[in-house]
Design a protein around this motif. Structure first.
Motif, short mmCIF file in Angstrom:
data_model
loop_
_atom_site.label_atom_id
_atom_site.label_comp_id
_atom_site.label_asym_id
_atom_site.label_seq_id
_atom_site.Cartn_x
_atom_site.Cartn_y
_atom_site.Cartn_z
N ALA A 111 43.38 60.52 46.63
CA ALA A 111 44.09 61.60 47.32
C ALA A 111 44.56 61.14 48.71
CB ALA A 111 43.19 62.82 47.45
N HIS A 112 43.67 60.49 49.44
CA HIS A 112 44.00 60.08 50.81
C HIS A 112 45.21 59.15 50.84
CE1 HIS A 112 43.31 59.11 55.02
NE2 HIS A 112 43.32 57.83 54.71
N PHE A 113 45.31 58.27 49.86
CA PHE A 113 46.39 57.27 49.83
C PHE A 113 47.51 57.64 48.85
CE2 PHE A 113 42.68 54.74 51.24
CZ PHE A 113 43.22 54.14 52.39
N ILE A 114 47.57 58.89 48.40
CA ILE A 114 48.50 59.26 47.32
C ILE A 114 49.97 59.04 47.70
CG2 ILE A 114 48.57 61.70 48.02
CD1 ILE A 114 48.78 60.26 44.41
N ARG A 115 50.28 59.07 48.98
CA ARG A 115 51.69 58.89 49.37
C ARG A 115 52.17 57.46 49.18
NH1 ARG A 115 50.54 61.61 54.35
NH2 ARG A 115 50.80 63.85 54.15
N THR A 116 51.24 56.53 49.19
CA THR A 116 51.64 55.12 49.11
C THR A 116 51.09 54.41 47.88
OG1 THR A 116 49.75 54.63 50.55
CG2 THR A 116 51.91 54.81 51.61
N THR A 117 50.11 54.98 47.22
CA THR A 117 49.51 54.35 46.04
C THR A 117 49.42 55.37 44.91
OG1 THR A 117 48.17 52.94 47.48
CG2 THR A 117 47.53 53.07 45.16
N PRO A 118 50.18 55.20 43.82
CA PRO A 118 50.12 56.15 42.71
C PRO A 118 48.72 56.19 42.10
CG PRO A 118 52.00 54.66 42.49
CD PRO A 118 51.13 54.10 43.58
N PRO A 136 35.45 58.03 64.04
CA PRO A 136 36.44 56.97 64.29
C PRO A 136 37.67 57.52 65.02
CG PRO A 136 35.63 56.86 62.02
CD PRO A 136 35.12 58.15 62.61
N ALA A 137 38.38 56.63 65.68
CA ALA A 137 39.54 57.04 66.48
C ALA A 137 40.59 57.77 65.66
CB ALA A 137 40.15 55.82 67.16
N ASP A 138 40.72 57.39 64.38
CA ASP A 138 41.72 58.05 63.53
C ASP A 138 41.12 59.19 62.71
OD1 ASP A 138 40.19 56.60 61.78
OD2 ASP A 138 41.87 55.61 60.76
N ASN A 139 39.91 59.59 63.06
CA ASN A 139 39.21 60.70 62.38
C ASN A 139 39.02 60.45 60.89
OD1 ASN A 139 41.07 62.03 64.68
ND2 ASN A 139 39.17 63.19 64.51
N THR A 140 38.96 59.19 60.49
CA THR A 140 38.86 58.84 59.07
C THR A 140 37.75 57.84 58.83
OG1 THR A 140 41.27 59.09 58.93
CG2 THR A 140 40.15 58.07 57.05
N ARG A 141 36.87 58.16 57.89
CA ARG A 141 35.79 57.27 57.49
C ARG A 141 36.04 56.87 56.04
NH1 ARG A 141 30.24 57.08 59.55
NH2 ARG A 141 28.86 56.11 58.03
N LEU A 142 36.40 55.61 55.81
CA LEU A 142 36.71 55.11 54.48
C LEU A 142 35.47 54.45 53.89
CD1 LEU A 142 40.22 53.56 55.23
CD2 LEU A 142 39.74 55.76 54.15
N VAL A 143 35.06 54.90 52.71
CA VAL A 143 33.84 54.42 52.08
C VAL A 143 34.18 53.56 50.87
CG1 VAL A 143 31.69 55.10 50.96
CG2 VAL A 143 32.61 56.48 52.84
N GLY A 144 33.69 52.33 50.86
CA GLY A 144 33.93 51.46 49.72
C GLY A 144 35.24 50.69 49.81
N ASP A 145 35.54 50.00 48.73
CA ASP A 145 36.70 49.11 48.68
C ASP A 145 38.02 49.89 48.76
OD1 ASP A 145 37.96 46.43 47.97
OD2 ASP A 145 38.71 47.70 46.35
N ILE A 146 38.95 49.41 49.59
CA ILE A 146 40.28 50.03 49.65
C ILE A 146 41.38 49.01 49.43
CG2 ILE A 146 39.55 51.92 51.20
CD1 ILE A 146 40.93 50.31 53.49
N SER A 147 41.01 47.84 48.91
CA SER A 147 42.00 46.76 48.73
C SER A 147 43.09 47.13 47.73
CB SER A 147 41.29 45.48 48.31
OG SER A 147 40.64 45.64 47.06
N SER A 148 42.80 48.08 46.84
CA SER A 148 43.79 48.49 45.85
C SER A 148 44.75 49.56 46.35
CB SER A 148 43.10 49.02 44.59
OG SER A 148 42.24 48.05 44.03
N PHE A 149 44.51 50.01 47.59
CA PHE A 149 45.31 51.11 48.13
C PHE A 149 46.16 50.62 49.31
CE2 PHE A 149 41.54 52.85 46.15
CZ PHE A 149 42.07 53.88 45.38
N SER A 150 47.40 51.10 49.34
CA SER A 150 48.33 50.71 50.41
C SER A 150 48.19 51.68 51.57
CB SER A 150 49.76 50.72 49.91
OG SER A 150 49.92 49.87 48.81
#
Length: 254
Positions: free
Chosen positions: A144-151, A238-252
């Motif tokens: 959901a977080h990356f839906i605009r750039t990663t289908p 975090p400065a961008d108010n976002t905490r990413l958990v786990g691998d995100i290498s597949s997401f743009s």
């Protein structure tokens, strides 16, 4: 798994976790209570599970208030907050965990009602109980977080779009929250093993979870991800108010 938060670090804190009768929400409640918080367990239609969790929390020495509420119904949410006010008088940690949209026969716009409109409704209803120093945590997925750039998978796309709409709408409230001394953070994770969403996705697209696990190398289970949500409730935002958990290498990135 070791406790994600130091013992007694949340003594005298009040935490409300939406959708917390099972899954990530229930384990988030467990972690917060283990650190000393008194909790509010919210459910829609799993009252026995919610009561069982509350009994468990009380046996551990913390207070637990169980409140049934349909988050898409404003009157129901208002009644929940009144119960919280009567019992505790405030909320120090609000975890917006409840989400959905893949359920059958809930109406075409249900995902948007629950994942965007209801999130804002809960926040608005909770505002009188949130004081300076409190924190709001919104739980979402990388899909959901990356839906605009990663289908994402077609079966999940309506949910992903509605979750991102909810995230965006909540982010628009950051200036107002900051002015009131309320912190806000988004916690985003990959597909979580053992959740209802994962089960429904697997039913609609057999092999989807195994494929994602292979691609990511690891998928968090419910307890592991709930621990990250609990940490997000207390660790520096975090400065961008976002905490990413786990691998995100597949997401743009956006």
């Amino acid at each position: 798994m070791s406790e994600p938060l130091p013992e007694a670090s949340l003594n005298d804190k009040i935490a409300l976790v939406t959708g917390s009768s099972r899954g990530i929400g229930a384990d988030t409640v467990r972690w917060l209570a283990a650190a000393g918080a008194d909790v509010v367990i919210n459910f829609r239609n799993k009252a026995p599970r919610a009561q069982k969790l509350a009994d468990e929390i009380r046996e551990g020495g913390r207070k637990a208030l169980v409140v049934g509420a349909d988050l898409t119904d404003a009157d129901s949410v208002s009644a929940m907050m009144q119960s919280v006010n009567d019992e505790y008088g405030r909320i120090d940690i609000l975890v917006l965990n409840a989400s959905g949209g893949m359920e059958a026969n809930m109406g075409e716009d249900y995902a948007l009602k629950l994942n965007r409109d209801a999130q804002l409704g809960v926040l608005d209803a909770a505002m009188p109980l949130l004081g300076s120093g409190s924190r709001v945590v919104f739980v979402t997925s990388h899909q959901a977080h990356f839906i605009r750039t990663t289908p994402t998978m077609p079966e999940y796309e309506p949910v992903a779009l509605s979750k991102r709409a909810g995230e965006d709408a909540l982010r628009e409230r950051i200036p107002e929250l900051t002015e009131r001394g309320i912190e806000f953070v988004v916690v985003s994770g990959d597909m979580i093993e053992g959740t209802i969403t994962a089960t429904l996705l697997e039913r609609a697209n057999p092999g989807a979870i195994a494929s994602r696990r292979e691609e990511a190398g690891k998928l968090y289970n419910v307890s592991e991800f709930a621990a990250e949500v609990a940490r997000a409730a207390v660790e520096p935002v975090p400065a961008d108010n976002t905490r990413l958990v786990g691998d995100i290498s597949s997401f743009s990135a956006e």
